[in-house]
Design a protein around this motif. Structure first.
Motif, PDB file in Angstrom:
ATOM      1  N   HIS A 251       8.177 -12.811  14.622  1.00  0.00           N
ATOM      2  CA  HIS A 251       8.079 -13.715  13.480  1.00  0.00           C
ATOM      3  C   HIS A 251       9.084 -14.850  13.648  1.00  0.00           C
ATOM      4  O   HIS A 251      10.299 -14.639  13.547  1.00  0.00           O
ATOM      5  CB  HIS A 251       8.318 -12.946  12.178  1.00  0.00           C
ATOM      6  N   LYS A 253       9.367 -19.559  13.510  1.00  0.00           N
ATOM      7  CA  LYS A 253       8.836 -20.729  12.818  1.00  0.00           C
ATOM      8  C   LYS A 253       8.738 -21.861  13.834  1.00  0.00           C
ATOM      9  O   LYS A 253       9.539 -22.790  13.866  1.00  0.00           O
ATOM     10  CB  LYS A 253       9.721 -21.121  11.637  1.00  0.00           C
ATOM     11  N   THR A 255       6.789 -24.182  14.077  1.00  0.00           N
ATOM     12  CA  THR A 255       6.395 -25.487  13.556  1.00  0.00           C
ATOM     13  C   THR A 255       7.622 -26.256  13.092  1.00  0.00           C
ATOM     14  O   THR A 255       7.930 -27.321  13.620  1.00  0.00           O
ATOM     15  CB  THR A 255       5.404 -25.315  12.398  1.00  0.00           C
ATOM     16  N   ASP A 261      12.197 -22.716  18.505  1.00  0.00           N
ATOM     17  CA  ASP A 261      11.343 -21.539  18.344  1.00  0.00           C
ATOM     18  C   ASP A 261      10.169 -21.454  19.320  1.00  0.00           C
ATOM     19  O   ASP A 261       9.782 -20.340  19.701  1.00  0.00           O
ATOM     20  CB  ASP A 261      10.875 -21.427  16.897  1.00  0.00           C
ATOM     21  N   SER A 341       2.034 -21.202  16.507  1.00  0.00           N
ATOM     22  CA  SER A 341       1.978 -21.625  15.109  1.00  0.00           C
ATOM     23  C   SER A 341       1.083 -20.737  14.252  1.00  0.00           C
ATOM     24  O   SER A 341       0.879 -21.020  13.073  1.00  0.00           O
ATOM     25  CB  SER A 341       1.486 -23.078  15.019  1.00  0.00           C
ATOM     26  N   ILE A 344       3.759 -17.532  11.270  1.00  0.00           N
ATOM     27  CA  ILE A 344       4.921 -18.242  10.768  1.00  0.00           C
ATOM     28  C   ILE A 344       5.665 -17.314   9.819  1.00  0.00           C
ATOM     29  O   ILE A 344       5.100 -16.816   8.841  1.00  0.00           O
ATOM     30  CB  ILE A 344       4.498 -19.537  10.043  1.00  0.00           C
ATOM     31  N   ASP A 346       7.741 -17.282   7.318  1.00  0.00           N
ATOM     32  CA  ASP A 346       7.831 -17.325   5.865  1.00  0.00           C
ATOM     33  C   ASP A 346       6.512 -16.970   5.193  1.00  0.00           C
ATOM     34  O   ASP A 346       6.497 -16.652   4.004  1.00  0.00           O
ATOM     35  CB  ASP A 346       8.352 -18.675   5.369  1.00  0.00           C
ATOM     36  N   TYR A 416      17.014 -27.343   9.626  1.00  0.00           N
ATOM     37  CA  TYR A 416      15.806 -28.158   9.685  1.00  0.00           C
ATOM     38  C   TYR A 416      16.104 -29.604  10.078  1.00  0.00           C
ATOM     39  O   TYR A 416      15.187 -30.384  10.293  1.00  0.00           O
ATOM     40  CB  TYR A 416      15.057 -28.102   8.353  1.00  0.00           C
ATOM     41  N   ASP A 544      12.954 -22.296   2.205  1.00  0.00           N
ATOM     42  CA  ASP A 544      11.595 -22.185   2.711  1.00  0.00           C
ATOM     43  C   ASP A 544      11.116 -20.734   2.670  1.00  0.00           C
ATOM     44  O   ASP A 544       9.995 -20.439   2.249  1.00  0.00           O
ATOM     45  CB  ASP A 544      11.573 -22.704   4.154  1.00  0.00           C
ATOM     46  N   TYR A 545      11.967 -19.818   3.093  1.00  0.00           N
ATOM     47  CA  TYR A 545      11.586 -18.412   3.140  1.00  0.00           C
ATOM     48  C   TYR A 545      11.409 -17.825   1.733  1.00  0.00           C
ATOM     49  O   TYR A 545      10.424 -17.127   1.447  1.00  0.00           O
ATOM     50  CB  TYR A 545      12.637 -17.598   3.884  1.00  0.00           C
TER      51      TYR A 545
END
Length: 736
Positions: A251, A253, A255, A261, A341, A344, A346, A416, A544-545
């Protein structure tokens, strides 16, 4: 005329816009409000970067850059729909589609060898990953479930999977050699310009990035993921999943974390198929086939290689030798490792927890799962949620409390905003972060293949975040918990700042706590089980999560959240939920002319946007639109007019009709503005009288393929025709 900017994005939200926006434009015009659109889709962003490759007629404005500037002004009022955070496979697919439509774009260079190819790659890199949100988010996040949604979920709770106390599902994370354990952090004392330099073992100095501007009080971090430690950890987890008889899943992210990642994902693919890459790794690399792009891209390309058949057989053997893989689509053989992708974190982890701790296996059955989350920064949150459910059973949406979020995200805060400062290390040595005087602020000894990154968090963003947390705690009366770990270098600096800035506010009577993320998760779940609300005050990634984890447990989806970003200079950004861009919904539309996308998030964002406009401009009719839209949305929920799950019921287009109907009825009945009520009375009567005719026209097109003229860049005329098939509804809106 007052204006609201409505963004054109991608996939299902874009298609829904063709149906919803004409309704909103017609209603808003009665209040002197104009809705303007800006195209920030992945296709438009690609085209904006290559004007020199396009004809004058094909060129498009850089709408994202324009909106980035607007977001810094008090006039900003932007409704932002979910967009594609493009992975490399998605980017390549978008480029190929645009080329097929006549745009003379260059191919994406996987391995740029010339200055020209490197320049092309640099342009495309601006589109990958989280290219949109950091530009627009000039403020921190206030995301919560509207009361109408929460009440509906209590009356109509969604299905939750059953948790067994014997569940073998668990989280595996590194804890050593990862980003968390290697992190170092500093607060810069004054405005400065920093430089990132790699110093090789032989003394060779290579500047990785210079001109990195920082402001006084800014928190600057650096850290790295050890590739050797990662691969050792992954090999152990592959073996553990095999021994325990559980599904193996990873798991990440890939994207948003568009540099780091995909590399991590590539390591997972290589470690899971050791014999494949030991035997054919050099041949695959020479052909430009990277594990970072996933197993699906590899299988799609191997038939062009001399040993293609043998490579395909090696993949089959690797699947047989390894533990069972969690699946994205077991019917089609699409595994957890096919596309970076596709899984993801989250979205995938909350879905697993909601489903009783299970994922789908290759046999088409659900099974317990080893969830591999390499970096330990936030893995403990999911481990805590799993343990809570294992001990206490599934949560009950009919009774559970809510966990709204105040998120630190302004000015590309934290991880981010790290993409332009993330590097895969080419050679053993040291990476140094130095100030303008040459003083080394942070340094790490690294080895070839390690992933090194630096992150920034502006002091002004932190101050605003603390202010927003106090504001929401005061407005709701709920405890606010800062999810910060004193054992993490970055968080330790934030804790100091939080304590300092809380003193600037009246906190009397408020409950404000600081807890490490795992403890905070357990605390919040314990309160939720008692029906109590707890505000999670988090950094950017946890924002985000958490805004997926808790809404998916509470509401069944994160798409129904109200997401307000009070911009730091007085404007407003209104995001339409965290539901992603739903590629499967587009596939169903093209196949069956049925769009299952739920636009509830758009309804909430529009009401908040109208209210903001009324507050900032004194437009009283905009407030009437906001209030009546809010009541109409409540009716919409109570009447259960969200898209049904199968052909023959209303889809996204039908749900838009019912919103238009209930909104018109509310506007006609309201007593604040008599002229406005009179203007909407004929429309309300017409829609009410023709309800069955309109629904029949909308449902009647279902069941046959729909031509929208493109996936990443649909043809506007074709998409409009597909998404507005009711002549009766269209005529009624035109009459308004």
């Amino acid at each position: 005329m007052a204006r609201i900017i409505y963004t054109h994005t991608d996939e299902a939200p874009l298609l829904a816009t063709y149906s919803l926006l004409p309704i909103v434009e017609a209603y808003a015009a009665t209040a002197g409000v104009e809705l303007e659109t800006r195209d920030i889709s992945v296709a438009a962003r690609i085209l904006a970067l290559f004007p020199d490759h396009l004809t004058p007629e094909q060129r498009v404005d850089d709408a994202l850059a324009e909106l980035g500037q607007l977001a810094t002004t008090p006039e900003a009022n932007i409704i932002k729909l979910p967009n594609v955070s493009a992975s490399i496979p998605q980017l390549k697919a978008a480029v190929a589609e645009l080329q097929s439509q006549g745009y003379a774009l260059p191919d994406y260079p996987d391995n740029p060898a010339t200055d020209e190819e490197r320049a092309v790659r640099a342009r495309y890199d601006k589109v990958k990953g989280s290219a949109v949100n950091p530009v627009l988010r000039e403020g921190n996040s206030d995301r919560r479930a509207p009361a109408s949604v929460k009440n509906y979920a209590k009356v109509h709770p969604h299905r939750m999977g059953t948790w067994s106390p014997d569940s073998r599902t668990r989280v595996a994370t590194m804890g050593a050699g990862d980003f968390f354990s290697n992190e170092r952090s500093v607060v810069v004392p004054s405005d400065d310009t920093l430089t990132i330099t790699h110093v090789a073992a032989d003394g060779t100095r290579t500047v990785l990035k210079d001109g990195l501007t920082v402001l006084a009080g800014e928190v600057v971090d650096s850290t790295f993921m050890s590739a050797a430690a990662l691969r050792t950890f992954l090999a152990e987890q592959v073996e553990a999943a095999r021994e325990e008889g559980v599904l193996f899943s990873v798991h990440l992210k890939a994207t948003m974390m568009k540099v780091s990642d995909p590399i991590l994902f590539g390591h997972v693919v290589e470690v899971f198929f050791p014999a494949l890459f030991e035997t054919y790794g050099e041949q695959l690399a020479a052909a430009g086939i990277s594990a970072n792009d996933g197993l699906g891209a590899l299988l799609a390309a191997v038939d062009t290689l001399p040993d293609g058949e043998a490579i395909r057989a090696a993949v089959t053997q690797g699947l047989a030798d390894g533990p069972a893989l969690a699946m994205v689509d077991s019917d089609k053989g699409i595994t957890n490792l096919h596309v970076p992708s596709d899984v993801i974190i989250d979205a995938s982890m909350p879905a697993m927890i909601r489903g009783g701790g299970k994922m789908w296996g290759p046999d088409g059955a659900e099974a317990d799962t080893l969830a591999v989350i390499p970096d330990s920064s936030y893995a403990g949150v999911y481990a805590a949620a799993i343990e809570d459910c294992r001990v206490n059973g599934a949560l009950d949406p009919a009774t559970m409390g809510s966990v709204p979020n105040v998120g630190l995200m302004a000015k590309a805060a934290e991880e981010y905003g790290s993409h332009d400062k993330t590097f895969e290390i080419a050679a053993d040595g040291t990476v140094e972060l130095t100030d303008s005087s040459g003083t080394v602020l942070l340094s790490h000894d690294v080895q070839a293949g390690d992933i090194w990154r630096a992150c920034q968090t502006k002091d002004a963003s932190i101050r605003d975040w603390v202010k927003l947390a106090v504001t929401r705690a005061r407005a709701t009366g709920s405890p606010a918990v800062f999810w910060l770990d004193a054992e993490r270098a970055h968080d330790a600096n934030l804790i100091t700042k939080v304590r300092t800035y809380l003193a600037d506010h009246d906190t009397a009577g408020l409950t404000l706590e600081i807890m490490d993320p795992a403890t905070a998760c357990t605390f919040s779940l314990e309160r939720a089980r008692r029906g109590e609300d707890t505000i999670s005050v988090t950094g950017n990634v946890l924002r985000d999560y958490n805004t997926d984890l808790f809404p998916i447990l509470e509401l069944g989806t994160s798409a129904k959240m109200l997401s307000v970003v009070p911009l730091m200079n007085g404007g407003g950004l209104f995001e339409t939920g965290a539901g992603g861009s739903a590629p499967k919904h587009v596939q169903q539309l093209v196949k069956e002319n049925y769009l299952r996308w739920d636009s509830l998030g758009e309804f909430f964002a529009l009401a908040a946007s109208f209210e903001h406009l009324a507050t900032t401009t004194g437009n009283t009719r905009a407030q009437v639109l906001a209030d009546t839209l809010d009541r109409a949305t409540g009716t919409f929920l109570n009447e259960d007019k969200s898209p049904t799950r199968r052909l023959g019921g209303i889809d996204n287009r039908g749900s838009h009709f019912y919103l238009a109907l209930y909104w018109a009825q509310e506007l006609a009945a309201q007593q604040v503005d008599a002229d406005l009520a009179a203007a909407f009375a004929p429309l309300a009567a017409s829609l009410t009288e023709n309800e069955q005719t309109i629904v029949a026209e909308l449902v009647g097109v279902q069941g046959s393929p729909a031509d929208i003229g493109g996936y990443y860049r649909p043809d506007p005329v074709k998409a409009d025709a597909v998404m507005r098939p009711s002549a009766t509804l269209n005529a009624a809106l035109a009459a308004l």
